[in-house]
Motif scaffolding. Sequence first.
Motif, PDB file in Angstrom:
ATOM      1  N   SER A 152       5.173  -2.688   1.241  1.00  0.00           N
ATOM      2  CA  SER A 152       4.631  -1.708   1.345  1.00  0.00           C
ATOM      3  C   SER A 152       2.909  -1.414   1.920  1.00  0.00           C
ATOM      4  N   CYS A 153       2.652  -2.743   2.129  1.00  0.00           N
ATOM      5  CA  CYS A 153       0.577  -2.840   2.822  1.00  0.00           C
ATOM      6  C   CYS A 153       1.265  -2.435   3.864  1.00  0.00           C
ATOM      7  N   ILE A 154       1.970  -2.427   4.783  1.00  0.00           N
ATOM      8  CA  ILE A 154       2.048  -2.673   6.573  1.00  0.00           C
ATOM      9  C   ILE A 154       2.954  -1.442   6.284  1.00  0.00           C
ATOM     10  N   THR A 155       4.245  -0.494   5.434  1.00  0.00           N
ATOM     11  CA  THR A 155       5.103   1.162   6.208  1.00  0.00           C
ATOM     12  C   THR A 155       3.725   1.720   5.989  1.00  0.00           C
ATOM     13  N   VAL A 156       3.064   1.917   4.576  1.00  0.00           N
ATOM     14  CA  VAL A 156       2.061   2.617   4.173  1.00  0.00           C
ATOM     15  C   VAL A 156       0.745   2.984   5.427  1.00  0.00           C
ATOM     16  N   ALA A 157       0.613   1.283   5.958  1.00  0.00           N
ATOM     17  CA  ALA A 157      -0.888   1.868   6.688  1.00  0.00           C
ATOM     18  C   ALA A 157      -0.184   2.285   8.178  1.00  0.00           C
ATOM     19  N   PHE A 158       0.977   2.510   8.644  1.00  0.00           N
ATOM     20  CA  PHE A 158       2.143   2.359   9.685  1.00  0.00           C
ATOM     21  C   PHE A 158       2.040   4.547   9.445  1.00  0.00           C
ATOM     22  N   CYS A 159       2.262   4.695   8.596  1.00  0.00           N
ATOM     23  CA  CYS A 159       2.638   6.078   8.283  1.00  0.00           C
ATOM     24  C   CYS A 159       1.167   6.656   8.098  1.00  0.00           C
ATOM     25  N   SER A 160       0.290   6.698   7.127  1.00  0.00           N
ATOM     26  CA  SER A 160      -1.160   7.086   7.078  1.00  0.00           C
ATOM     27  C   SER A 160      -1.591   6.784   8.664  1.00  0.00           C
ATOM     28  N   SER A 164      -5.961   4.664   2.056  1.00  0.00           N
ATOM     29  CA  SER A 164      -4.472   5.589   1.536  1.00  0.00           C
ATOM     30  C   SER A 164      -3.925   4.169   1.242  1.00  0.00           C
ATOM     31  N   THR A 165      -3.503   3.236   2.269  1.00  0.00           N
ATOM     32  CA  THR A 165      -2.695   1.972   2.343  1.00  0.00           C
ATOM     33  C   THR A 165      -3.313   0.873   0.471  1.00  0.00           C
ATOM     34  N   VAL A 166      -4.323   1.047   0.155  1.00  0.00           N
ATOM     35  CA  VAL A 166      -4.854   0.376  -0.751  1.00  0.00           C
ATOM     36  C   VAL A 166      -5.140   1.104  -2.527  1.00  0.00           C
TER      37      VAL A 166
END
Lengths: 299, 297
Positions: free
Chosen positions: B80-88, B125-127
Amino acid sequence: MILIEHLSKYYGKVKAVDDISFKVKKGELFAFLGVNGAGKSTTIGVISASHKKDTGKVFVGGIDIDANTEAIKRDIGVVFQNSVLDKALSVKANLENRAALYGIGGAAFKKRLNELIALLDFADILNRPVGKLSGGQRRRIDIARALIHSPKLLILDEPTTGLDPQTRTMLWEVIERLRKETDMTVLLTTHYMEEAANADNVVIIDGGKIIAEGTPLELKNKYTGDFISLYNVSESEVELLGKPYEKIADGYKICVKDTNEATNLIIGYPQIFRDYEIIKGRMDDVFLSVTGKRLGENK
Amino acid sequence: MITVKSLIKRNTVLFFKDKGMFFTSLITPLILLVLYTTFLGNVYEDSFKSVIEAAGLTIDEKLLAGCVGGQLLSSLLAVSCITVAFCSNLLSVQDKVSGARKDIVVAPVKGWKLSVGYYVATLISTVIICYVALFAGLIYLSVTGWFLTLSDVLLLILDVFLLSLFGTALSSVVNFFLSTQGQISAVGSIVSSCYGFICGAYMPISTFSQGLQRVLSFFPGTYATALLRYHTLRSAFEKAGEALPKELIDGLKDSVDYNVYFFEKQVSVSVMYAILIGTVVLLMSVYILMNKGKKTA
């Protein structure tokens, strides 16, 4: 307001802008015409300091763009051809975000917002998401966004393309009012020749070079002739004039070199000129004459 | 300051309002949840049980659930920490595509403010999403089998923050080079589909071939996952150690990537933190240098 001297900009080996020079006076409506790829957007990009130039000098409001880009950016508002508003956000949020880029917030933002609402009449859509606005409403907000920091120079990059005539008229009324009330300078690119015809000065650019410049009247006089529309005459009478002509509804259209020649014809053949009108060449004709192209064409 | 605050707010709000981007960022965690509920949970459970039962021993069902749940939670957070960061962070590319970036740079906004706006918004957003996921995971563990201590929970909060920083820094560097819708789709799909495998979230890295394990040992993501796994499983393994022999517990730790190795040498938790923090600092420095070297104003 704008002084450009020997400006050139290359993209690789392509000369997007090739050694152009012109100036725009304060408070002027200045039209910049050219087909797609002529170099208009690149020039606008350089003036608004979002593109770097290769050679030449650019001054906006007397400030050298190389010396103080930030000061120049504070004086410029740009309305792009395509709306760049955030569709998911409300009108107010879009304007608030834009104002913050110029350090405007709080009471100063509210005051300016109210001024723009009064000017552009968008109180009823203030809290609506931009994605749900009509094309005309969106364009009004685009203009409000460009005016949020009270710029001295407004750059309009084909601002009325795709708009209905009513919205187009409304926008020009607003721009004219702004020019009168604030002495704002407007640099315009447009595909609508009647908009360019209202400009104080016009530059036509093609292949990155300026190929014609002057007031609309100067350009019309230099690059097009006049037209006489003659009504209630027979073709044999028109042939007597010895000038090229074409048949139009209810009469004939005769091409003459200039108004002088038209006057001489009227004096020479008063019996033929019973019902007529003399029309100057249009900006479309000027553009076609100097570029060999019509606006909206690429070839 | 008003400019940076406004950019951060704009970018964060746009991410949460863009349902497509928001749900794309959750694809990998959702895949993991589906895999877990359909068969992965049973696979983990059976692998734990088989090792223990092969030694002629048994394990408390609640402890087993705590181990399996801890493995799931760590996997979920790692991706989640990586995919959310990439998409955001793809908003920074979308702004290039839509022309919004062109409009922003017409204003007197310094490049670093623009970059900070995207960076911090992505981090926020990621956090937010990953802390919600952590909170949900902790509730799940409290129902199925809770063995975590307060320090485990606090360190998990720290791990998620560091991993979010890592994801944000990595996505900032990658996205810097993107400028078209096609590239956005390609990177979004690749990251969403691949990261779960290479960080050991879908299957433990210990189950991969020796060569692949060697390659993955050079990826900082491997250690990020291992950190999360350490803090979700440490107390459960300690508890299990009271009833099971140390050799058996060590074997279990190796099999679920609780222990990770760099060329046969076990990597300690402090080294994992150093790798993660070092990578974040390195990627952020690269990002700053890239922005300084940008040609257009």
